[in-house]
Design a protein around this motif. Structure first.
Motif, PDB file in Angstrom:
ATOM      1  N   ARG A 204       2.770  70.610  44.230  1.00 46.36           N
ATOM      2  CA  ARG A 204       3.055  71.121  45.580  1.00 46.36           C
ATOM      3  C   ARG A 204       3.229  69.972  46.575  1.00 46.36           C
ATOM      4  NH1 ARG A 204       4.375  75.157  43.468  1.00 46.36           N
ATOM      5  NH2 ARG A 204       3.434  77.197  43.660  1.00 46.36           N
ATOM      6  N   LEU A 205       2.489  68.888  46.359  1.00 46.56           N
ATOM      7  CA  LEU A 205       2.658  67.735  47.243  1.00 46.56           C
ATOM      8  C   LEU A 205       4.044  67.139  47.094  1.00 46.56           C
ATOM      9  CD1 LEU A 205      -0.731  65.788  47.028  1.00 46.56           C
ATOM     10  CD2 LEU A 205       0.084  67.312  48.834  1.00 46.56           C
ATOM     11  N   LYS A 206       4.540  67.099  45.870  1.00 47.08           N
ATOM     12  CA  LYS A 206       5.882  66.560  45.662  1.00 47.08           C
ATOM     13  C   LYS A 206       6.925  67.432  46.356  1.00 47.08           C
ATOM     14  CE  LYS A 206       8.986  64.473  42.441  1.00 47.08           C
ATOM     15  NZ  LYS A 206       9.102  63.813  41.157  1.00 47.08           N
ATOM     16  N   GLU A 207       6.750  68.756  46.264  1.00 47.65           N
ATOM     17  CA  GLU A 207       7.672  69.677  46.936  1.00 47.65           C
ATOM     18  C   GLU A 207       7.678  69.448  48.442  1.00 47.65           C
ATOM     19  OE1 GLU A 207       6.486  73.665  45.973  1.00 47.65           O
ATOM     20  OE2 GLU A 207       6.839  73.381  43.818  1.00 47.65           O
ATOM     21  N   ARG A 208       6.550  69.012  48.971  1.00 51.06           N
ATOM     22  CA  ARG A 208       6.393  68.867  50.420  1.00 51.06           C
ATOM     23  C   ARG A 208       6.268  67.412  50.863  1.00 51.06           C
ATOM     24  NH1 ARG A 208       2.407  73.842  51.891  1.00 51.06           N
ATOM     25  NH2 ARG A 208       3.542  75.412  50.733  1.00 51.06           N
ATOM     26  N   MET A 209       6.715  66.495  50.051  1.00 49.56           N
ATOM     27  CA  MET A 209       6.484  65.069  50.306  1.00 49.56           C
ATOM     28  C   MET A 209       7.008  64.590  51.659  1.00 49.56           C
ATOM     29  SD  MET A 209       9.152  63.508  47.498  1.00 49.56           S
ATOM     30  CE  MET A 209       8.807  61.803  47.789  1.00 49.56           C
ATOM     31  N   LYS A 210       8.024  65.245  52.220  1.00 49.95           N
ATOM     32  CA  LYS A 210       8.587  64.837  53.513  1.00 49.95           C
ATOM     33  C   LYS A 210       7.984  65.615  54.689  1.00 49.95           C
ATOM     34  CE  LYS A 210      11.205  61.822  51.617  1.00 49.95           C
ATOM     35  NZ  LYS A 210      10.699  60.449  51.616  1.00 49.95           N
TER      36      LYS A 210
ATOM     37  N   LEU B 121      -0.201  70.612  56.905  1.00 53.58           N
ATOM     38  CA  LEU B 121      -0.760  71.232  55.701  1.00 53.58           C
ATOM     39  C   LEU B 121      -1.903  72.162  56.104  1.00 53.58           C
ATOM     40  CD1 LEU B 121      -0.910  68.194  53.268  1.00 53.58           C
ATOM     41  CD2 LEU B 121       0.664  70.116  53.180  1.00 53.58           C
ATOM     42  N   SER B 122      -2.180  73.123  55.262  1.00 56.43           N
ATOM     43  CA  SER B 122      -3.230  74.102  55.559  1.00 56.43           C
ATOM     44  C   SER B 122      -4.614  73.486  55.467  1.00 56.43           C
ATOM     45  CB  SER B 122      -3.143  75.283  54.592  1.00 56.43           C
ATOM     46  OG  SER B 122      -3.485  74.859  53.286  1.00 56.43           O
ATOM     47  N   GLY B 123      -4.765  72.380  54.798  1.00 55.13           N
ATOM     48  CA  GLY B 123      -6.070  71.778  54.592  1.00 55.13           C
ATOM     49  C   GLY B 123      -6.746  72.260  53.340  1.00 55.13           C
ATOM     50  N   GLY B 124      -6.097  73.187  52.640  1.00 55.87           N
ATOM     51  CA  GLY B 124      -6.687  73.727  51.426  1.00 55.87           C
ATOM     52  C   GLY B 124      -6.237  72.985  50.203  1.00 55.87           C
TER      53      GLY B 124
ATOM     54  N   GLU C  34       3.853  58.685  41.417  1.00 55.88           N
ATOM     55  CA  GLU C  34       4.448  59.738  40.586  1.00 55.88           C
ATOM     56  C   GLU C  34       3.376  60.492  39.807  1.00 55.88           C
ATOM     57  OE1 GLU C  34       6.991  62.439  39.551  1.00 55.88           O
ATOM     58  OE2 GLU C  34       7.499  60.823  40.943  1.00 55.88           O
ATOM     59  N   ARG C  35       2.347  59.791  39.369  1.00 59.59           N
ATOM     60  CA  ARG C  35       1.233  60.430  38.661  1.00 59.59           C
ATOM     61  C   ARG C  35       0.524  61.430  39.587  1.00 59.59           C
ATOM     62  NH1 ARG C  35       0.162  56.612  35.534  1.00 59.59           N
ATOM     63  NH2 ARG C  35      -0.716  55.188  37.052  1.00 59.59           N
ATOM     64  N   ILE C  36       0.379  61.074  40.850  1.00 58.51           N
ATOM     65  CA  ILE C  36      -0.230  61.999  41.823  1.00 58.51           C
ATOM     66  C   ILE C  36       0.656  63.222  42.006  1.00 58.51           C
ATOM     67  CG2 ILE C  36      -0.847  62.291  44.259  1.00 58.51           C
ATOM     68  CD1 ILE C  36      -1.681  59.266  44.151  1.00 58.51           C
ATOM     69  N   TYR C  37       1.951  62.997  42.144  1.00 60.38           N
ATOM     70  CA  TYR C  37       2.877  64.119  42.314  1.00 60.38           C
ATOM     71  C   TYR C  37       2.921  65.011  41.070  1.00 60.38           C
ATOM     72  CZ  TYR C  37       4.738  62.323  46.728  1.00 60.38           C
ATOM     73  OH  TYR C  37       4.898  61.924  48.030  1.00 60.38           O
ATOM     74  N   THR C  38       2.745  64.426  39.908  1.00 64.73           N
ATOM     75  CA  THR C  38       2.703  65.218  38.675  1.00 64.73           C
ATOM     76  C   THR C  38       1.447  66.074  38.641  1.00 64.73           C
ATOM     77  OG1 THR C  38       3.986  63.564  37.478  1.00 64.73           O
ATOM     78  CG2 THR C  38       2.661  65.086  36.141  1.00 64.73           C
ATOM     79  N   ARG C  39       0.340  65.504  39.068  1.00 62.09           N
ATOM     80  CA  ARG C  39      -0.937  66.226  39.070  1.00 62.09           C
ATOM     81  C   ARG C  39      -0.956  67.307  40.153  1.00 62.09           C
ATOM     82  NH1 ARG C  39      -6.001  62.698  38.369  1.00 62.09           N
ATOM     83  NH2 ARG C  39      -5.191  62.800  36.280  1.00 62.09           N
TER      84      ARG C  39
ATOM     85  N   THR D  17      -2.050  62.434  60.442  1.00 58.86           N
ATOM     86  CA  THR D  17      -1.416  63.738  60.651  1.00 58.86           C
ATOM     87  C   THR D  17       0.055  63.649  61.041  1.00 58.86           C
ATOM     88  OG1 THR D  17      -2.192  63.799  62.949  1.00 58.86           O
ATOM     89  CG2 THR D  17      -3.589  64.842  61.279  1.00 58.86           C
ATOM     90  N   ARG D  18       0.461  62.589  61.698  1.00 55.29           N
ATOM     91  CA  ARG D  18       1.847  62.463  62.165  1.00 55.29           C
ATOM     92  C   ARG D  18       2.736  61.695  61.185  1.00 55.29           C
ATOM     93  NH1 ARG D  18       2.414  63.678  67.898  1.00 55.29           N
ATOM     94  NH2 ARG D  18       0.379  64.246  68.687  1.00 55.29           N
ATOM     95  N   MET D  19       2.197  61.466  59.998  1.00 55.83           N
ATOM     96  CA  MET D  19       2.974  60.837  58.934  1.00 55.83           C
ATOM     97  C   MET D  19       3.203  61.872  57.837  1.00 55.83           C
ATOM     98  SD  MET D  19       0.993  57.170  58.827  1.00 55.83           S
ATOM     99  CE  MET D  19       2.029  56.430  57.600  1.00 55.83           C
ATOM    100  N   THR D  20       4.218  61.645  57.040  1.00 53.47           N
ATOM    101  CA  THR D  20       4.502  62.581  55.955  1.00 53.47           C
ATOM    102  C   THR D  20       3.460  62.438  54.849  1.00 53.47           C
ATOM    103  OG1 THR D  20       5.894  61.057  54.701  1.00 53.47           O
ATOM    104  CG2 THR D  20       6.992  62.418  56.390  1.00 53.47           C
ATOM    105  N   ILE D  21       3.485  63.388  53.946  1.00 50.97           N
ATOM    106  CA  ILE D  21       2.600  63.328  52.784  1.00 50.97           C
ATOM    107  C   ILE D  21       2.876  62.052  52.000  1.00 50.97           C
ATOM    108  CG2 ILE D  21       2.125  64.422  50.554  1.00 50.97           C
ATOM    109  CD1 ILE D  21       2.672  67.119  52.079  1.00 50.97           C
TER     110      ILE D  21
END
Length: 144
Positions: free
Chosen positions: A129-135, A141-144, A121-126, A96-100
């Protein structure tokens, strides 16, 4: 469609108990490379217990688990990721205390191949939203 004749993962007469309560009773299954498999059942049916036994987090009472044709008996959970067998946590089972991005990279901790960046990069492509919030801290995160 299977790509090999030998199962990637085979569970043979798996029995797992919590004290005197038998949670998994004689489970048999084979999973082949390339298959997409779901383990479904009611609450308390033994789904999580089965996965924990496969990943070495619980010791089976009896039976055997074979991964790539080799028995996992006697191996601890800490030995299996280097062999390519891991359990992806459900819910909020993250750092939880680390970035995405840091959480994703923790999944590559034991790897030394040249495909790590391509896999991330394949994960971020799939999951764009994770890429937008990677930092962003993963715990926010909402958990959803």
């Amino acid at each position: 469609m299977t790509t090999t004749t030998q199962p990637l993962l085979a569970v043979r007469d798996l029995q797992v108990a919590y004290g005197g309560i038998q949670a998994v009773k004689g489970l048999n299954m084979e999973l082949y490379e390339g298959e997409l498999v779901s383990l479904i059942g009611a609450n308390g049916a033994g789904k999580t217990t089965t996965l924990k036994a496969i990943c070495g987090l619980l010791q089976p009472r009896s039976g055997d688990i074979l991964y790539q044709g080799r028995s996992l008996k006697g191996q601890g959970a800490w030995n299996l990721p280097a062999q390519g067998l891991v359990m992806v946590p459900e819910g909020r089972g993250i750092f939880t205390r680390m970035t995405i991005d840091e959480n994703l990279r923790m999944g590559t901790y034991l790897r030394s191949d040249d495909e790590i960046e391509a896999d991330i990069e394949r994960i971020y492509t799939r999951f764009p939203r994770l890429k937008e919030r990677m930092k962003q801290l993963a715990g926010t995160l909402s958990g959803g």
